[in-house]
Design an enzyme around this catalytic site. Structure first.
Site, PDB file in Angstrom:
ATOM      1  N   HIS A   1       0.818  -1.220   0.000  1.00 35.58           N
ATOM      2  CA  HIS A   1       0.000   0.000   0.000  1.00 35.58           C
ATOM      3  C   HIS A   1       0.853   1.272   0.000  1.00 35.58           C
ATOM      4  O   HIS A   1       0.317   2.374  -0.041  1.00 35.58           O
ATOM      5  CB  HIS A   1      -0.940   0.021   1.212  1.00 35.58           C
ATOM      6  CG  HIS A   1      -1.950  -1.090   1.188  1.00 35.58           C
ATOM      7  ND1 HIS A   1      -2.823  -1.278   0.135  1.00 35.58           N
ATOM      8  CD2 HIS A   1      -2.218  -2.077   2.079  1.00 35.58           C
ATOM      9  CE1 HIS A   1      -3.585  -2.331   0.388  1.00 35.58           C
ATOM     10  NE2 HIS A   1      -3.234  -2.840   1.562  1.00 35.58           N
TER      11      HIS A   1
ATOM     12  N   ASP B   1      -2.459 -10.748  -2.559  1.00 35.60           N
ATOM     13  CA  ASP B   1      -3.027 -10.246  -1.305  1.00 35.60           C
ATOM     14  C   ASP B   1      -4.498  -9.920  -1.574  1.00 35.60           C
ATOM     15  O   ASP B   1      -4.880  -9.573  -2.680  1.00 35.60           O
ATOM     16  CB  ASP B   1      -2.271  -8.984  -0.882  1.00 35.60           C
ATOM     17  CG  ASP B   1      -2.637  -8.505   0.510  1.00 35.60           C
ATOM     18  OD1 ASP B   1      -1.852  -8.765   1.438  1.00 35.60           O
ATOM     19  OD2 ASP B   1      -3.698  -7.853   0.661  1.00 35.60           O
TER      20      ASP B   1
END
Ligand code: ZN
Ligand code: ZN
Lengths: 442, 558
Positions: free
Chosen positions: A118, A157
């Site tokens: 992220h 993910d």
């Protein structure tokens, strides 16, 4: 005494960088805390992984400021944001690249924390438990050390890897493919099929948003019918798996139905050179088994015996409705991939500047950021790009990137733009010259 | 008086050491009778006892090859192995014989039983084992160190039907299922042989009216009481290198530093390391006969060359070892060795120095090199090989995985500041080694009986692994059989106190006097476990009594 049978030998030599960082946490009860890899380590020790011939353990490197500068514009600066734990997590991934590209092992797997996918180009703080994009730092280091290469990053993910997407948005030599739970139902909310990349890399950002409840069958379908055909056409020199493990049916933060067997099988078919642990917070019920499965799959050992204690075939079977939806999404992604050039031409043909407005939320640190990215397509190279950004705490910056393959004209243009930006009302100016591996921040 | 005995492959060495000052009172060397180890040892003890009052003997310490040779020579009991492995890696154990059987059920990494075995399974297995004339059994579960219930149930059911039933969790608190299986198997396999040996010793001492306690040397450089060794004979394997290491620490001056120790034999040179004076251990456990075990052992490695290594020219290159073709020419052999080079260089005395010099000169002539230079080259190559082996070993030791940021940043590594050498050519080689290694080299006197001295002066060691889980409300210490209920508020401080008292009592059981030296916490951590918005603790503590000497000898200058 009969001889034989005492040894277990990996078909692929595998390097493991297992660094649980037992002395670091975001906070004592945060999911990203000391305990996160404890049970994984217990499981791997008890399974006797250390005695498998061909599996080698390496300690992480420690990333330097320059390693971080290749990827991020840190505000106010790297020292203020990045802790030793981040430098070591990134250093762990760097070590994974060294193991494979330096010829020590055939494959490698970095089980490090905190995760990184992220973390975007601009960093004001922590997003989704990430500050440094560990894979991107590792890859940039490897490209500098071993030469440029064509790379596919396949992110398994459950969350969309919006950081990795941002970093490679306009890089045609880095194909980013993300499997994730549909952003309309999960943090960070991004990752629709339509986000396909910048003008110089259009179509090389492949988002595959999956419905909640997708299980082994769905992931397998997407891999076989969309991801593998795309990879076959792209022909990467290196495949990296962002091996987040929060698609697991026990994960507390997500809503998917993937199993350890599913992860192992996916890894085995994907056949990545390097895997990097990302998220995954079912630290007792999933990680010990998923990591064991991935390690065995990478070493090409029999993983059929790996199972969660509560796993029953059939229990986590996805519904007919989901199967249909997964198939529809998967087919659509492949269709767009095949038409990417025509679509890109239609959207960007003849343009010398392409702008993109973004709003970014730092959930862990509660910061709102707004930015304008500008891409300057060039016929000879991906072109200089820039980000002008400000956040709700009053910070502001502009950053320019001269890409690795910039032509001399664009390289010069980068410095000119950086110089001209002096007059702008921003607190900090950055220039990344990835051709010369030089970085400026004023 | 302390008696120390080291039984090697061919010889048995014994010493009597004065308990108050560490003076060597008497020493004996005898050949080993491989058909009767007990007789060999007993004869040696009797010889040592001459001139010593029986009442003066404080302790008798033995380093024996009884268990080692039983394993290596395959003189072991027929063992049945029962495994509860559950899901995971598919290690094969078929080399352990035909009687390796799996039962259903499994336990997870927290020690939570997932499912149990079917009682009928054990009934059938017991009947089969008896039919197959199984003598001893090993029962091992995956994660049995976290929850030993399965192993206890199986042991209780089999106890009366077999000579020995070894439970995996009792042998080590470390996690490694395949090693636990092999360690338990070997323990069951050598139990009978070792017990017979131990009973012979006990019987003989009783007959002679000697009341001194007997201790057996372990591979980690510590000792265990004879009684303890009978229960866990696998701990007595491969004690030879430990005897050598402990002997060297006893003989050398400096005790606290990082050091490298070399034992130069005829065909090999064994290496050991001390970190702050404490032996560096094998990271997981020692390997014997191809079995990787959980038996704690001092780290040792070998360079394939020693004083009697065969020296020759091959394809224009000087080769030393790894084979040995008999003694050095200087001591009546036929082939050139590094020892001959040392004699030629004038740093070693020999019986046949003339023949030795002739052999060296003739080879030097072949390659048109002045003989003095050739002798120097042999020793130079020898020392270079030793240096490379040391460097490779250190690289391995210093790259052992670490798991915390502190350890990674601190980067504690073993960096020898000096070198200790024993063995025939130790003194002669010392200045050459000093030059090659760039470190001071010390060669102690009495090195020829270093192993017996090491055995004599080693003190008991123990290691325990504590895990407290306040969500399950369970405290477990597999090595001492603790598996009990604790409260929700149990904390690290209490765990450390318990670990220390537990390791001390484990030491006392092995014969340490009430004041236990060297007891220490080696690892400690306390993790937060969060479950449904409540926090629990997962506390882990390791404690040990580290290897050391019962008395510190003042080194005698030789
Ligand atoms: Zn995630
Ligand atoms: Zn250009």
């Amino acid at each position: 005494m009969q001889k034989g049978g005492k040894r277990m030998k990996a078909k692929n030599k595998l390097g493991l960088i297992l660094f649980p960082a037992f002395d670091w946490a975001i906070s004592p009860t945060h999911p990203e805390r000391e305990e996160r890899l404890l049970y994984t380590q217990d499981q791997l020790l008890e399974e006797g992984i250390e005695d498998v011939e061909g599996i080698h353990f390496f300690n992480p490197l420690i990333a330097t400021k320059k390693d971080i500068d290749r990827v991020h514009f840190c505000y106010p600066g790297m020292e203020e944001l990045v802790t030793e734990s981040h430098l070591i997590a990134a250093g762990g991934v760097m070590r994974a690249f060294d193991a494979v590209l330096g010829g020590e092992t055939d494959k490698s797997f970095a089980l490090v924390r905190p995760p990184g996918h992220h973390a975007q180009r601009v960093v004001y703080g922590d997003r989704g438990f990430c500050i440094v994009n560990t894979e991107a730092v590792g890859l940039a280091y490897a490209r500098r050390k071993y030469g440029d290469m064509r790379v596919a990053v396949v992110d398994t993910d459950c969350h969309h890897g919006d950081g990795t997407e941002d970093i490679y948005w306009n890089d045609p030599d880095t194909l980013y493919i993300s499997f994730h739970q549909d952003g309309r139902t999960l943090y960070p909310g991004t990752g629709p099929i339509e986000d396909l990349g910048g003008p110089s890399a259009f179509g090389y950002n492949v988002n595959i948003p999956l419905p909640p409840g997708t299980g082994d069958e769905g992931f397998q379908y997407v891999l076989e019918n969309t991801v593998l055909p795309i990879l076959e056409e792209y022909k990467p020199d290196l495949i990296i798996n962002s091996a987040g493990q929060d698609n697991h049916y026990t994960d507390p933060l997500t809503n998917m139905s993937f199993s350890a067997q599913g992860y192992a099988k996916l890894n085995s078919r994907l056949n990545p050179d390097i895997a990097v642990l990302e998220g995954g917070y079912s630290i007792q019920g999933a990680l010990p088994y998923v990591n064991t499965g991935i390690i065995l799959a990478m070493a090409e050992l029999d993983y059929s015996g790996v199972a969660e204690p509560d796993y029953h075939l059939g229990r986590w079977k996805q519904s007919e409705r989901i199967t249909g939806e997964v198939k529809r999404i998967s087919d659509e992604v492949l269709d767009i991939w095949r038409r990417r050039e025509a679509l890109g031409q239609k959207l960007f043909g003849g343009k010398s500047s392409v702008k993109r407005n973004r709003r970014v939320y730092y959930d862990t640190d509660g910061i709102f950021e707004s930015q304008v990215q500008e891409f300057r397509p060039c016929p000879d190279c991906p072109g200089v790009d820039s980000i002008k950004s400000r956040n709700d705490l009053g910070a502001s910056l502009i950053g320019f990137t001269i890409p690795r393959k910039a032509c001399p004209a664009c390289q010069k243009a980068g410095y000119d733009l950086f110089e001209k930006a002096k007059g702008l009302d921003v607190k900090k100016r950055f220039l990344q010259d990835l051709v010369r591996d030089e970085f400026f921040a004023v | 008086m302390i008696i120390g005995i080291d039984m090697g492959g061919t010889n048995i060495d014994g010493v009597v050491i004065a308990a108050h000052d560490g003076r060597i009172v008497r020493q004996v060397k005898r050949p080993v009778d491989r058909s009767d180890y007990f007789r060999s040892i007993w004869n040696c003890i009797k010889e040592l006892l001459r001139g010593t009052e029986k009442e003066d003997i404080k302790r008798i310490n033995l380093s024996t090859t009884v268990s080692t040779n039983a394993i290596v020579e395959n003189r072991i009991s027929k063992v049945g192995v029962i495994l509860q492995r559950g899901p995971g890696l598919k290690w094969r154990f078929d080399d352990l014989g035909e009687n390796v059987v799996d039962v259903t059920g499994s336990t997870d990494h927290r020690g939570i039983p997932v499912s149990g075995e079917n009682p009928d399974e054990l009934t059938k297995i017991k009947a089969d084992f008896l039919n197959n004339s199984i003598e001893a059994a090993a029962v091992v579960g995956k994660f049995s160190t976290r929850n030993p219930e399965f192993e206890k149930r199986a042991e209780e059911y089999l106890r009366d039907s077999f000579r020995e039933v070894t439970m995996g969790h009792t042998l080590s608190g470390r996690l490694n299922f395949p090693r636990r299986v092999r360690t338990a198997y070997l323990n069951a396999a050598v139990c009978s042989t070792f017990k017979a040996f131990a009973e012979n010793i006990e019987e003989a001492l009783r007959r002679e009216g000697i009341g001194a306690p007997v201790y057996i040397l372990k591979a980690d450089g510590g000792t265990v009481s004879l009684k303890g060794a009978k229960a866990k004979p696998v701990e007595t394997i491969l004690s030879g290198p430990a005897a050598s290491l402990m002997g060297m620490t006893a003989l050398l001056d400096e005790k606290e530093a990082d050091r490298c120790l070399l034992d130069i034999g005829g065909t090999t040179t064994d290496l050991f390391f001390l970190a702050d004076g404490v032996p560096v251990f094998e990271p997981s456990g020692i390997e014997i006969g191809g079995h990787k075990t959980l038996v704690r052992a001092v780290y040792s490695t070998s360079a394939g060359l020693g004083g009697d290594s065969y020296v020759r020219m091959e394809d224009g290159k000087l080769k030393i070892g790894p084979e040995r073709k008999g003694h050095a020419v200087a001591f009546g052999g036929k082939h050139l060795t590094p020892t001959d080079a040392l004699v030629y260089l004038g740093v070693m005395e020999a019986e046949h120095s003339r023949e030795s010099a002739e052999a060296l000169e003739s080879m030097a002539k072949e390659i048109r090199m002045p003989p003095g230079e050739f002798a120097g080259m042999i020793i130079g190559n020898f020392c270079k090989s030793v240096r490379e082996t040391i460097e490779n070993a250190l690289k391995k030791i210093n790259s052992n995985p670490v798991y915390t940021i502190k350890e990674l940043l601190d980067g504690r590594t073993v960096k020898p500041r000096s070198v200790g050498v024993i063995g025939g050519p130790a003194k002669a080689l010392s200045k050459y080694l000093e030059r090659e290694l760039g470190l001071p080299v010390e060669y102690p006197p009495n090195h020829e009986i270093a192993n017996a001295i090491g055995a004599a002066l080693a003190r008991p060691t123990a290691e325990i692994t504590l895990l407290a889980d306040t969500e399950r409300e369970i405290l477990s210490i597999p090595e001492t059989g603790v598996y009990e209920k604790i409260g929700r508020t149990y904390d690290l401080r209490r765990a450390k106190e318990r670990a220390l008292s537990e390791v001390k009592s484990a030491g006392q059981a092995m014969g340490i006097s009430s004041d236990v030296p060297g007891a220490e916490i080696t690892e400690e951590s306390s993790f937060n476990m969060v479950k449904e918005y409540r926090a629990y603790k997962n506390i882990r503590v390791k404690a040990q009594i580290k290897p050391g000497l019962v008395i510190c000898r003042k080194a005698e200058r030789g």
